[in-house]
Design an enzyme around this catalytic site. Sequence first.
Site, PDB file in Angstrom:
ATOM      1  N   ARG A   1     -10.619  15.170  13.122  1.00 19.71           N
ATOM      2  CA  ARG A   1     -12.065  15.196  12.860  1.00 19.71           C
ATOM      3  C   ARG A   1     -12.571  16.508  13.449  1.00 19.71           C
ATOM      4  NH1 ARG A   1     -16.755  10.757  13.660  1.00 19.71           N
ATOM      5  NH2 ARG A   1     -15.832  10.195  11.658  1.00 19.71           N
TER       6      ARG A   1
ATOM      7  N   HIS B   1     -15.754  13.467   3.914  1.00 15.15           N
ATOM      8  CA  HIS B   1     -15.363  12.300   4.716  1.00 15.15           C
ATOM      9  C   HIS B   1     -14.655  11.315   3.778  1.00 15.15           C
ATOM     10  CE1 HIS B   1     -15.131   9.637   7.967  1.00 15.15           C
ATOM     11  NE2 HIS B   1     -16.392   9.301   8.163  1.00 15.15           N
TER      12      HIS B   1
ATOM     13  N   GLN C   1     -13.955   7.491   4.603  1.00 14.23           N
ATOM     14  CA  GLN C   1     -15.138   6.636   4.499  1.00 14.23           C
ATOM     15  C   GLN C   1     -15.412   6.281   3.037  1.00 14.23           C
ATOM     16  OE1 GLN C   1     -17.337   5.558   7.230  1.00 14.23           O
ATOM     17  NE2 GLN C   1     -17.984   4.198   5.595  1.00 14.23           N
TER      18      GLN C   1
ATOM     19  N   ASP D   1     -27.421   8.223   4.467  1.00 12.92           N
ATOM     20  CA  ASP D   1     -26.736   8.685   5.682  1.00 12.92           C
ATOM     21  C   ASP D   1     -27.786   9.384   6.541  1.00 12.92           C
ATOM     22  OD1 ASP D   1     -24.821   9.456   7.542  1.00 12.92           O
ATOM     23  OD2 ASP D   1     -23.906  10.999   6.276  1.00 12.92           O
TER      24      ASP D   1
ATOM     25  N   CYS E   1     -22.722   4.727   6.042  1.00  8.04           N
ATOM     26  CA  CYS E   1     -21.430   4.924   6.718  1.00  8.04           C
ATOM     27  C   CYS E   1     -21.521   4.616   8.212  1.00  8.04           C
ATOM     28  CB  CYS E   1     -20.940   6.350   6.491  1.00  8.04           C
ATOM     29  SG  CYS E   1     -22.138   7.595   7.024  1.00  8.04           S
TER      30      CYS E   1
ATOM     31  N   ARG F   1     -12.881   0.344   7.045  1.00  7.86           N
ATOM     32  CA  ARG F   1     -12.259   1.587   7.531  1.00  7.86           C
ATOM     33  C   ARG F   1     -10.840   1.275   7.995  1.00  7.86           C
ATOM     34  NH1 ARG F   1     -15.270   5.900   9.205  1.00  7.86           N
ATOM     35  NH2 ARG F   1     -13.238   6.925   9.282  1.00  7.86           N
TER      36      ARG F   1
HETATM   37  N1  NVA Z   1     -22.817  12.754   7.872  1.00  4.05           N
HETATM   38  C1  NVA Z   1     -22.481  12.147   9.134  1.00  4.05           C
HETATM   39  C2  NVA Z   1     -21.403  11.132   8.957  1.00  4.05           C
HETATM   40  C3  NVA Z   1     -20.983  10.425  10.209  1.00  4.05           C
HETATM   41  C4  NVA Z   1     -19.893   9.444   9.989  1.00  4.05           C
HETATM   42  C5  NVA Z   1     -22.045  13.213  10.112  1.00  4.05           C
HETATM   43  O1  NVA Z   1     -21.288  14.110   9.725  1.00  4.05           O
HETATM   44  O2  NVA Z   1     -22.480  13.173  11.269  1.00  4.05           O
HETATM   45  N1   CP Z   2     -18.566   6.337   9.814  1.00  4.03           N
HETATM   46  C1   CP Z   2     -17.884   6.970  10.768  1.00  4.03           C
HETATM   47  O1   CP Z   2     -17.045   7.847  10.506  1.00  4.03           O
HETATM   48  O2   CP Z   2     -18.161   6.567  12.032  1.00  4.03           O
HETATM   49  P1   CP Z   2     -17.731   7.251  13.388  1.00  4.03           P
HETATM   50  O3   CP Z   2     -18.432   8.576  13.459  1.00  4.03           O
HETATM   51  O4   CP Z   2     -18.167   6.305  14.444  1.00  4.03           O
HETATM   52  O5   CP Z   2     -16.239   7.449  13.390  1.00  4.03           O
END
Ligand code: NVA
Ligand code: CP
Length: 318
Positions: free
Chosen positions: A116, A143, A146, A238, A278, A306
């Site tokens: 990540r 992502h 997800q 989101d 998400c 997930r």
């Molecule tokens: N768009 C959000 C998704 C988190 C799972 C982010 O990147 O923070």
């Molecule tokens: N939706 C998601 O990826 O959650 P986290 O940021 O908690 O991993």
Amino acid sequence: MSQLLTEEIAIGLKGRDFIGLADYTPAEVRYLIDLAIELKGKQKAGEIYHPLKGKTLGMIFEKSSTRTRVSFEVGMYQLGGHALFLSRNDLQIGRGETISDTAQTLSRYLDGMMIRTFAHRTVIELARAATVPVINGLTDLSHPCQALCDYQTVLEHKGRLEGLKVAYIGDGNNMVHSLMMGAAKLGMHISVATPEGYEPDADVVAMTKASATETGSRIHVCRDPKEAIADADVIYTDVWASMGFEAEQKERELAFAAYQVNEDLVRYAKNDYLFMHCLPAHRGEEVSEGVIDGKQSIIFDQAENRLHAQKAIMAAIM
Ligand code: NVA
Ligand code: CP
């Protein structure tokens, strides 16, 4: 899908990276969703299934996580393997070791890597240098884990995917990029409404539209949330400020004020719409409390999936 085709797809997935849904054929995406549902069934039935016995997944995190970290770690355990949490600050990457050297070194210990990170390029560089499969656990661009579990969740609730309409309201971010590509692969229609200046990436939209021709999916990007949500089967939103964009929170609150998914807006969707997010969510910003905590919200089914969808990915590629 015939048994022979399923076996052929399974062979074709071994050793692959999971960086984006664009790299997967419609049949492969559907195969992973079906596998996720099968593995979920095994887990619920208490069946022990250890295809990854003795294998280790390294999980590199440069951003926070609740769901991704826990679901990958538990998923590896349930598949008979082991997962290692590797924070950027504890790795030598944090002190300037290159991604390539890190990838080559970690490949000597691990059977797979999940990362990540911020720049999508980092995942590409890691995958290029690694000799084990690399999984994208979120970048600024996408992502895919997800999106895969989200469409598994829709299938479980609606009994089908093809021809359903998804409406995405809000920021043209990593999440919508993967949702658009997933919809294109699965023959679903998606309508995206964003404020000016926050549109999804033009190259991603073009790539998605090209993929959509293969399945008859329709991809639509517009300004008006009511236009996007009209007759939708699924409503998705989101956060307005994703990880890495926290400094823009205030200006984004102004730009997105008319893009909240609330009781007024959901009236334009189908009566039996599903609400999805998400997570993590900010109640009172991108979604009203009534909608996210209402009867049609399936956010925790998504969160649960997930685990199952990522087990499918790991079992297939590792
Ligand atoms: N768009 C959000 C998704 C988190 C799972 C982010 O990147 O923070
Ligand atoms: N939706 C998601 O990826 O959650 P986290 O940021 O908690 O991993």
